[in-house]
Each structure stands twice: as C-alpha cells, then as structure tokens.
Design an enzyme around this catalytic site. Structure first.
Site, short mmCIF file in Angstrom:
data_model
loop_
_atom_site.label_atom_id
_atom_site.label_comp_id
_atom_site.label_asym_id
_atom_site.label_seq_id
_atom_site.Cartn_x
_atom_site.Cartn_y
_atom_site.Cartn_z
N ARG A 397 0.86 -1.18 0.00
CA ARG A 397 0.00 0.00 0.00
C ARG A 397 0.89 1.23 0.00
O ARG A 397 1.94 1.24 0.64
CB ARG A 397 -0.91 0.04 1.23
CG ARG A 397 -1.86 -1.14 1.38
CD ARG A 397 -2.84 -0.90 2.54
NE ARG A 397 -3.50 -2.11 2.97
CZ ARG A 397 -4.60 -2.60 2.42
NH1 ARG A 397 -5.16 -1.96 1.40
NH2 ARG A 397 -5.16 -3.70 2.89
N ARG A 427 -6.49 -5.40 -0.62
CA ARG A 427 -7.91 -5.10 -0.59
C ARG A 427 -8.18 -3.61 -0.39
O ARG A 427 -7.62 -2.97 0.50
CB ARG A 427 -8.61 -5.88 0.52
CG ARG A 427 -10.13 -5.95 0.32
CD ARG A 427 -10.83 -6.53 1.52
NE ARG A 427 -10.39 -7.86 1.89
CZ ARG A 427 -10.92 -8.98 1.41
NH1 ARG A 427 -11.90 -8.93 0.53
NH2 ARG A 427 -10.48 -10.15 1.82
N HIS A 457 3.00 -9.46 0.94
CA HIS A 457 2.75 -8.53 2.04
C HIS A 457 4.03 -8.11 2.75
O HIS A 457 4.00 -7.28 3.66
CB HIS A 457 1.78 -9.21 3.03
CG HIS A 457 1.22 -8.31 4.07
ND1 HIS A 457 1.53 -8.43 5.41
CD2 HIS A 457 0.36 -7.26 3.99
CE1 HIS A 457 0.88 -7.51 6.11
NE2 HIS A 457 0.16 -6.79 5.28
N TYR A 490 0.36 5.29 12.52
CA TYR A 490 0.49 3.87 12.80
C TYR A 490 1.77 3.63 13.59
O TYR A 490 2.81 4.19 13.27
CB TYR A 490 0.56 3.04 11.51
CG TYR A 490 -0.75 2.85 10.78
CD1 TYR A 490 -1.84 3.67 11.01
CD2 TYR A 490 -0.88 1.85 9.83
CE1 TYR A 490 -3.03 3.50 10.31
CE2 TYR A 490 -2.07 1.67 9.12
CZ TYR A 490 -3.13 2.50 9.37
OH TYR A 490 -4.31 2.31 8.69
N ARG A 586 -3.46 -6.50 19.36
CA ARG A 586 -4.32 -5.34 19.17
C ARG A 586 -5.77 -5.72 18.90
O ARG A 586 -6.70 -5.19 19.49
CB ARG A 586 -3.82 -4.48 18.01
CG ARG A 586 -4.64 -3.22 17.79
CD ARG A 586 -4.36 -2.60 16.44
NE ARG A 586 -5.04 -3.29 15.37
CZ ARG A 586 -4.60 -3.33 14.11
NH1 ARG A 586 -3.47 -2.76 13.79
NH2 ARG A 586 -5.29 -3.96 13.18
#
Length: 730
Positions: A397, A427, A457, A490, A586
């Site tokens: 991303r 996605r 990923h 993040y 988390r």
C-alpha cells in the site's frame, strides 16, 4: 545442561497430550470485541471532545469494512453450507446470527453515545449540527442559498416505476428514499389506503457535493449535513407532487470477492473485473434513518431482497465518517489533544548521505515517534546516486502522491535497474495500485504483479550500490507499509541495515518471488509461506523444551491478530509446562488466556490509544541468548500460508536493546490497556492504587523520542567543533 527440578518434572507434558475442544474463540466475535474497545475510547470522558468524536468515526469505518468483508463472507458460506463449524465450534448459521445481533447492539451503543453525550457537549463547545426546522432565519437563508446554488443543480432524483427499475447504487454512499403520493386518475379524488401502491424515487447524494454545509450560528461553528439539507428542500425536486416521506439510507455490498487467478489470463484485467464485481455485488446491509416508515423499509427491503437480519435502524446520521472532518476543524484546538510530532533519530545526520549513516551500523526506528523521512530519503538518494545499480522493492500500500513511487520512477528514468513487486490484490487499494503500476511501467520500472495464489505482504527494499570494496546491499525492513502518511498515525518499526547475510537472504527472497521459483535456504530471514510457520513453531517448542528442562523460558510478542490454531496450540503446550507468555494483541485473539491447566501462564493485553498499534515484534528468551524479530506477518493462517511475508532478526545490540525496551513498555500500561479474560471479554487495566502513577505506553514512547533529541542537542551545545582547513586534493 541444568538438571530437571522436581517442579519442572511435574509440569512436563508430552507434546501430543489432547487439548480441550473449547480452547478457541470465534474470530468474528473477537474482532467485534476489539471495535468495542475503540468505542470505549469514544466514551472516555478524560479525552477531549473532538478526540472522542474521532474514535467514534473510527468505529464506524471499522464496522463498515467488517460488514463488507466478514459478514459478506459469512453470508456466502451460509449459502454453500450453513452447518460447517469453525474452530470455536460454531456453525455458519450460528455465527451469522451472533454477529448480526452483536453488530446491531454495537450500532445502538454508537448512536446513543452520539445523541446523548457527544453532540450536546460539542454544541455547548461551539460545534453544532443545525436543525433547519428549528434554527434562526439567517442560518436557514444560507442553507437555502447553498441548496439552490450548489446542490439542486448537481443531484438528480430517479423515479422507480414498472419501466424504471431500481437504480444501481454505490456501496456505502448515502441516498434518499422519497415516498410520493400516487398521482390520481383524472376525475378520481379518493384517498390512498395503506394497501395501495405508493410511488417512490431515489436521490443518490454522491460524493461531489461536500457532506458538511457550514451555516451561521450564534457561536462557534454550525453545519448542516447534506442529507438533512436535501430532505428539508426535497419538494423542489418534485414540483406538483406531494412528498409524503424522505428518509436517508445507505447500502453495504459484499466485498469478499477475490480474484479467481486460475481463470485470469491477465492479472490487471482480472483485478479490474474484481472491482467491477464488487460494484455489482449483493447487498449485505441496509441502514436507514429511524424516521423511516414501515412502507419505505418494506419497499427498500423488497428491492434489494433483504431479510430482517440485514436491516439496521439508525437513530442519527448515517455514516459517522463526517466526524473525521469535525476533528480537523480549525479554531478548536482546546477540543483536541496536543499533537505528538515525530522526532528525528539522533543517529541520522541530515547533512550526511543515508548510505554513510547506515554503513556505520544498523538503525532501528520506532514510528510514529520517530520520523519516517529517513526511509523516503534513502530511496530518493538512491534514485540519483550514480553508484546505485539497482533498487528492488515490495509495494503493498502507498499514499496518494507517493514520493517513494516518484523516486522509483526517477531511478528507472536515470537508467538504474528498478524492480518493484506491486501487490494488486491489496484489498480496497487495488485501483490505486493498478494506477501506480502502469505509471511505473511507462517510466521503465520492471513491475511484477505479485505471485499467483498469494498476496505479497512483505515490507522490504534492497538497494544495490557499487563501492570501493565491492557491491554493498542497503536494506529497509519494516512492519508497516511504504506510506509516509499512515506512518504518522500507525505504530510500526523500521530496520535499516547493510548486513551482508541479511543482504544475501533478501536478494534470494526477492529473486525467488520475481522469478516464481523455489527459494534457496535462507540463513537469517524466515519467509512465508515457505519457512516462517515452521520457524515460529520451532522457536515456541524450543522455549517449551527449555522450560521442561528447568531453564527459564519466556515468549513476548506484539502482533495485530492471533487466529492460527496450530500456533495457539503450541502456545498452550508451552504454557502447560510453565513458559511465561505475554502477548500484546491489538485486534483478534482466538486464544483463551488464564485458563487453569491450559493457559495459566499466558497474559494477553490490548492497547487502544492515539496511534493504531501495527508493529509486529517477537521475543524469545532462548536460554538467555535473546532472539528478537520484527515481522510483516500476524499469526493468522492467511499470513503464514497464503501470503508472502518476512520475519527479520534484529542483530545489533543497540537496536535489540531499543526494540526490547519498546516491547516491554507496552506491558506497563495502566491507562489505555485492556486485559483479556478467559471468556474472551476484556477489562480495562487501571492504576493499582490511588497513589499509583498512570503509565500511558504511547506517551512514554513519545517522551523518550523527544528526550533523546533534547539530550543530543544539549550535548552538541557543550561540545566544541573546530573548522578544519581544506586539504589539497579534497
């Protein structure tokens, strides 16, 4: 090897000992428990109002994605076989019922909080949603002007008749359903009865007109939501017709649609087909305003073939995303937290090339407390450095205007060998990644569209540079995406290194992915789906055996999700012999901690605070020779079996110390930390006594980063640096 203690002998258990059937929790309900923790932040009176509004908006965004993907997936499973059971023993039918019920309860909690707490208090503070039926004339005049000039010319109603079918509506967009009195036949004046057919029209609001319309108020900032504005003046769209009802509604479509790669000749074309399929997919949720009549609800349900389980009555504005905009309002700083600005890493000299800095030793950055800029700068410097021969990178991303993508294109245009794996199957980022991939190809970048059947990923960038001593590989490994925007919100970890062994491993890994070949043996890296699962299980088993032998054994991990049953069972067996296990999870956790005889020594916490916890950090005591890793992978079947992931050892001692200190900090939190109970419920951890000092892990990490910079500045002020004369030949 130490002799076994009697205590250790009592704890020793064979690895094939049966485990109880009820040892797993349902993953869907576990995720909803996470979103409930976020909602508790929105309800926290100790937070400023706009921060609470932001958390409420996050819960809405989270729930939208959950319904699109997970509820959509459950409904597809239900259609195939409703009696299949998950690891927790629930059938698909039971899961659909439980999830639907829990979601509706959650929505009620959201809107009760908004109506009865946040909106009244925001209005008192000067941030007011204006009701056009009950406001002063000046506000109504401004609203009418905006409607006539900016809204009515853009929007178009769509009548629903026998020859005009129900329109194809965009998922998650707000629409208005307008119920009109049927036109009487000439000469007939009788009234419509409830059983007669009403006439309907739909007004899609789209995304062209801003949702929040500013209007004047006596103090502060007043606004009208677009749907309220259009409802107020809706009769202007239907001259000569009597509007009986106007109600807002929103649909959610199933987004659990994956590419069938066996039938896709071209991956880009295949992904564009997936995007089109999502646009046309089945509706899995209908949200409608609480003022909707039974007539309109029945009409919408029939048009979209929905059941009562799919219907969500909402007593407030649909789509809480507008609260994100409220959070950014200027002039209301007192209603927000003071920003925590990312700090510079003291070991990185902005006047020195990144290559020289990394060559001195590995660097570990903790984001967002430390800036992401060095990673961007490394790639930008590599793009123009004449000694750089190649850049190899995985992009999962990126941001909207990515400086990293621009640098990669610039490097290719300068003749460097640039290879980029762009994951088109990320996605909800598929369209953006397709666009970037095409632009990079035009610039001369060698673009590889991932691997058939897997998502790539891993977060890795390899820069190959020619230096006097030979070829050197500079690398970045991360736990987060190459997105400088999300890196500010993040919590992630970056490792910058030119370690030879890691460089050889990274090159082998990358070339295996791009060449679609079986990778050679990796020395330090563990890669999914080949070796990561086995390496992780071996590390857990090694701690288990050490504990059985009477040694100290400990596992500490920070991950986003724990779902994989094989990993969970390995942790249970480790706990049964006494291994101390501390997990900071988390979101989804399907393990039951603190169950007597099963998981007595396992502690699970969850941090929900200002930044999204995203880093994966893993620690094994390993007989005193601590093993520390960062990873792109969560402990889920999809990450370990169906994605290309990396687990990276942190080798240099200074980096290890910093990483372990960061990991331990989270387990001291008594402010925004939740402890998981054996039932799957959570309780908030609070200071043990009134005199106990509150400890907020994210604040502590921020303060450490600030203190480090402050100390470095003070040190420079007390150190004399001389200007050396320029020597001949320099």
């Amino acid at each position: 090897m130490p002799k076994k203690s009697s205590a250790a002998k009592k704890k020793a258990l064979p690895f094939d000992l049966p485990l109880p059937d009820d040892r797993f929790l349902n993953r869907e309900l576990a995720w909803l428990a996470f979103n409930e923790r976020v909602l508790d932040q929105a309800a926290d009176d100790s937070l400023p109002l706009l921060e609470r509004a932001k958390f409420l908006a996050i819960t809405g965004s989270n729930l939208d994605e959950f319904v699109m993907v997970r509820m959509g997936g459950l409904q597809l499973q239900f259609a195939r076989n409703a009696m299949v059971r998950d690891a927790a023993g629930l059938t698909v039918s039971q899961q659909v019922n439980a999830v639907s019920s829990r979601c509706k309860e959650f929505v009620d909690r959201q809107y009760t909080l908004l109506r009865e707490d946040l909106e009244p208090r925001l209005a008192e503070a000067g941030v007011c949603r204006v009701d056009l039926d009950d406001c002063h004339d000046r506000a109504r005049e401004v609203a009418q002007r905006r409607f006539e000039s900016d809204v009515s010319a853009v929007l178009s109603p769509q009548a629903i008749t026998h020859d005009r079918p129900f329109p194809l509506l965009q998922g998650l967009a707000i629409n208005l359903c307008v119920r009109l009195r049927a036109v009487s036949q000439p000469g007939k004046t009788e009234e419509l009865e409830d059983g007669d057919a009403w006439q309907y029209a739909v007004i899609p609001l789209g995304r062209t007109v801003p949702r929040m319309i500013p209007v004047p108020t006596e103090k502060g900032h007043g606004y009208v939501l677009l749907e309220d504005l259009v409802c107020h003046y809706v009769e202007d769209f239907f001259p000569g017709r009597e509007v009986m009802e106007c109600v807002a509604f929103r649909i959610t479509r199933n987004a659990d649609i994956e590419l069938q790669e066996d039938g896709a000749m071209d991956l880009v074309d295949g992904m564009e087909d997936v995007l089109e399929s999502r646009r046309l997919s089945r509706v899995v949720r209908l949200e409608y305003g609480a003022n909707a009549s039974d007539h309109s609800v029945a009409f919408l349900s029939e048009m979209m073939q929905l059941t009562n389980q799919d219907l969500y009555k909402v007593d407030g504005p649909l789509d809480l995303g507008y609260l994100f905009t409220l959070h950014g309002l200027e002039g209301f700083d007192s209603l927000r937290e003071t920003p925590w600005l990312p700090q510079a890493n003291i070991d990185i000299d902005p006047a020195e090339p990144m290559f020289s800095t990394i060559a001195k030793g590995d660097l570990l950055l903790i984001h967002p407390y430390e800036r992401f800029d060095p990673i961007v700068r490394l790639i930008e410097e590599a793009a123009v450095d004449p000694d750089v021969l190649a850049i190899k990178q995985v992009l999962y991303r990126t941001s909207g205007k990515s400086p990293i993508v621009s640098a990669l294109m610039r490097a290719a245009e300068r003749g460097k060998y640039v290879s980029v794996i762009v994951e088109l199957k990320a996605r909800f980022d598929e369209a953006r990644n397709i666009e970037w991939a095409r632009e990079m190809e035009q610039a001369g970048v060698q673009v590889i569209y991932g691997i058939r059947g897997l998502k790539t990923h891993a977060k890795v960038c390899i820069i190959v540079r020619r230096e006097p001593q030979g070829i050197v590989r500079y690398m970045h490994f991360g736990t987060g995406n190459y997105n400088e925007s999300t890196a500010k919100i993040y919590s992630d970890v970056s490792l910058l290194t030119c370690n030879d062994t890691l460089g050889a491993d990274a090159t082998t890994f990358f070339n295996a992915v791009t060449g679609a070949s079986q990778p050679q043996q990796l020395q330090l890296l563990a890669a999914a789906p080949m070796t990561l699962r086995k390496r992780l299980l071996n590390l857990i088993e090694a701690e288990t055996r050490r504990c059985q032998e009477g040694q100290k054994a400990e596992i500490t991990a920070k991950i986003n999700s724990l779902v994989d049953t094989e990993v969970i069972d390995a942790l249970y067996r480790a706990s049964q012999v006494g291994v101390r296990i501390r997990l900071n999870v988390r979101g989804i956790c399907c393990l039951r901690p603190g169950v007597k005889g099963l998981s007595d020594s396992i502690e699970v916490i969850s941090i929900v605070d200002r930044f999204l916890e995203h880093a994966r950090i893993i620690y094994f005591r390993h007989g005193g020779d601590d093993e520390l890793f960062i990873s792109s992978a969560d402990w889920m079947p999809r990450n370990l079996d169906r994605r290309v992931e990396l687990m990276v050892p942190v080798i240099e001692q200074a980096c290890r110390d910093k990483l372990l200190s960061t990991l331990k900090t989270y387990f001291k939190d008594n402010t925004n930390c939740w402890r998981m109970l054996p039932t799957g419920m959570y309780e908030r951890i609070v200071p043990a006594t009134k005199k106990a000092v509150p400890f907020q892990s994210q604040r502590v990490l921020h303060e450490r980063a600030v203190a480090s910079v402050t100390k470095a500045k003070q040190s420079r002020r007390t150190t004399f640096e001389t200007h050396e004369p320029k020597r001949e030949g320099e």
